[in-house]
Motif scaffolding. Structure first.
Motif, PDB file in Angstrom:
ATOM      1  N   THR A   1       0.914  -1.307   0.029  1.00 44.52           N
ATOM      2  CA  THR A   1       0.023  -0.166  -0.145  1.00 44.52           C
ATOM      3  C   THR A   1       0.923   1.100   0.096  1.00 44.52           C
ATOM      4  O   THR A   1       2.080   1.047   0.196  1.00 44.52           O
ATOM      5  N   ALA A   2       0.277   2.338  -0.253  1.00 45.60           N
ATOM      6  CA  ALA A   2       0.976   3.700  -0.418  1.00 45.60           C
ATOM      7  C   ALA A   2       1.597   3.980   1.128  1.00 45.60           C
ATOM      8  O   ALA A   2       2.904   4.830   0.959  1.00 45.60           O
ATOM      9  N   ARG A   3       1.312   3.338   2.282  1.00 49.92           N
ATOM     10  CA  ARG A   3       1.755   3.864   3.372  1.00 49.92           C
ATOM     11  C   ARG A   3       2.903   2.834   3.773  1.00 49.92           C
ATOM     12  O   ARG A   3       3.730   2.821   4.960  1.00 49.92           O
TER      13      ARG A   3
ATOM     14  N   LYS B   1       4.309   3.843  -8.635  1.00 47.96           N
ATOM     15  CA  LYS B   1       3.232   4.321  -8.364  1.00 47.96           C
ATOM     16  C   LYS B   1       3.749   5.862  -8.407  1.00 47.96           C
ATOM     17  O   LYS B   1       4.711   6.043  -7.596  1.00 47.96           O
ATOM     18  N   THR B   2       2.914   7.027  -8.868  1.00 49.53           N
ATOM     19  CA  THR B   2       3.361   8.257  -8.672  1.00 49.53           C
ATOM     20  C   THR B   2       1.811   9.187  -8.258  1.00 49.53           C
ATOM     21  O   THR B   2       0.827   8.796  -8.729  1.00 49.53           O
TER      22      THR B   2
ATOM     23  N   CYS C   1       9.632   5.155  -0.798  1.00 47.32           N
ATOM     24  CA  CYS C   1       9.067   6.194  -1.084  1.00 47.32           C
ATOM     25  C   CYS C   1       9.817   7.443  -1.152  1.00 47.32           C
ATOM     26  O   CYS C   1      10.691   7.456  -0.272  1.00 47.32           O
ATOM     27  N   ARG C   2       9.475   8.203  -2.062  1.00 42.65           N
ATOM     28  CA  ARG C   2      10.040   9.704  -2.237  1.00 42.65           C
ATOM     29  C   ARG C   2       8.928  10.603  -2.213  1.00 42.65           C
ATOM     30  O   ARG C   2       8.138  10.737  -2.641  1.00 42.65           O
TER      31      ARG C   2
ATOM     32  N   THR D   1       6.376   9.577  -4.954  1.00 38.53           N
ATOM     33  CA  THR D   1       6.254   8.475  -5.678  1.00 38.53           C
ATOM     34  C   THR D   1       6.912   7.246  -4.783  1.00 38.53           C
ATOM     35  O   THR D   1       7.390   7.408  -3.978  1.00 38.53           O
ATOM     36  N   ASN D   2       6.212   6.230  -5.426  1.00 41.57           N
ATOM     37  CA  ASN D   2       6.715   4.653  -4.908  1.00 41.57           C
ATOM     38  C   ASN D   2       7.558   4.051  -5.966  1.00 41.57           C
ATOM     39  O   ASN D   2       7.049   3.992  -6.893  1.00 41.57           O
ATOM     40  N   LEU D   3       8.708   3.411  -5.270  1.00 43.92           N
ATOM     41  CA  LEU D   3       9.747   2.828  -6.391  1.00 43.92           C
ATOM     42  C   LEU D   3       9.851   1.617  -5.894  1.00 43.92           C
ATOM     43  O   LEU D   3      10.102   1.086  -4.867  1.00 43.92           O
ATOM     44  N   LEU D   4      10.458   0.863  -6.852  1.00 40.64           N
ATOM     45  CA  LEU D   4      10.543  -0.853  -6.633  1.00 40.64           C
ATOM     46  C   LEU D   4      12.248  -0.463  -6.954  1.00 40.64           C
ATOM     47  O   LEU D   4      12.508  -0.304  -7.940  1.00 40.64           O
TER      48      LEU D   4
END
Length: 149
Positions: free
Chosen positions: A53-55, A117-118, A146-147, A123-126
């Motif tokens: 999830t985003a968190r 995800k942005t 996450c950034r 943004t979420n980065l792998l």
């Protein structure tokens, strides 16, 4: 009486405009802070997004990624899977999506960074670290980072 009625009407009109503006801002903020579900054709990105999830910044994603990049996979096949790990960025009207794609080699170790995800707020980065030996994958580590900003 006409003057006070006109002032009350203008006050109500102004208050209504402020409330409408606040509602539009609230909806836009909630929509883009959650981020839309990214469009992707990559099964790897789809599985990572489904598992996080985003968190969950700094979440270990090694188990999910290892389903797509098992130990012993050929180096060329692993690179192909990572190259396909992309999303279609959203097309919002008030912010510009930040898409990061980087691949760095250090000896036999490959570090890949892909945007999964942005949103307007970050943004979420792998991040995937792959170590190869004899042309085959020997070790794998992956995390979602996450950034913000």
């Amino acid at each position: 009486m006409g003057l006070s009625y006109a002032m009350i009407s203008k006050g109500r009109l102004l208050a209504g405009g402020v409330i409408l503006f606040a509602l539009v801002c609230l909806v836009a903020t909630l929509d883009f802070s959650r981020g839309r579900v990214p469009e992707t054709t990559s099964p790897l990105v789809g599985d990572v997004l489904a598992a996080t999830t985003a968190r969950e910044c700094g979440r270990d994603a090694t188990e999910v990624v290892s389903r797509h990049l098992p130990a012993g996979i050929e180096q060329a096949a692993a690179e192909s899977i990572l190259k396909a790990a992309t999303i279609v960025p959203p097309q919002p009207w008030f912010w510009t999506p930040v898409m990061e794609t980087a691949t760095t080699w250090t000896g036999d170790t490959l570090e890949a960074l892909r945007t999964i995800k942005t949103t307007a707020f970050g943004t979420n980065l792998l991040r995937v670290h792959l170590t190869f030996g004899d042309g085959k994958l020997r070790r794998l580590a992956a995390e979602v980072v996450c950034r913000f900003g």
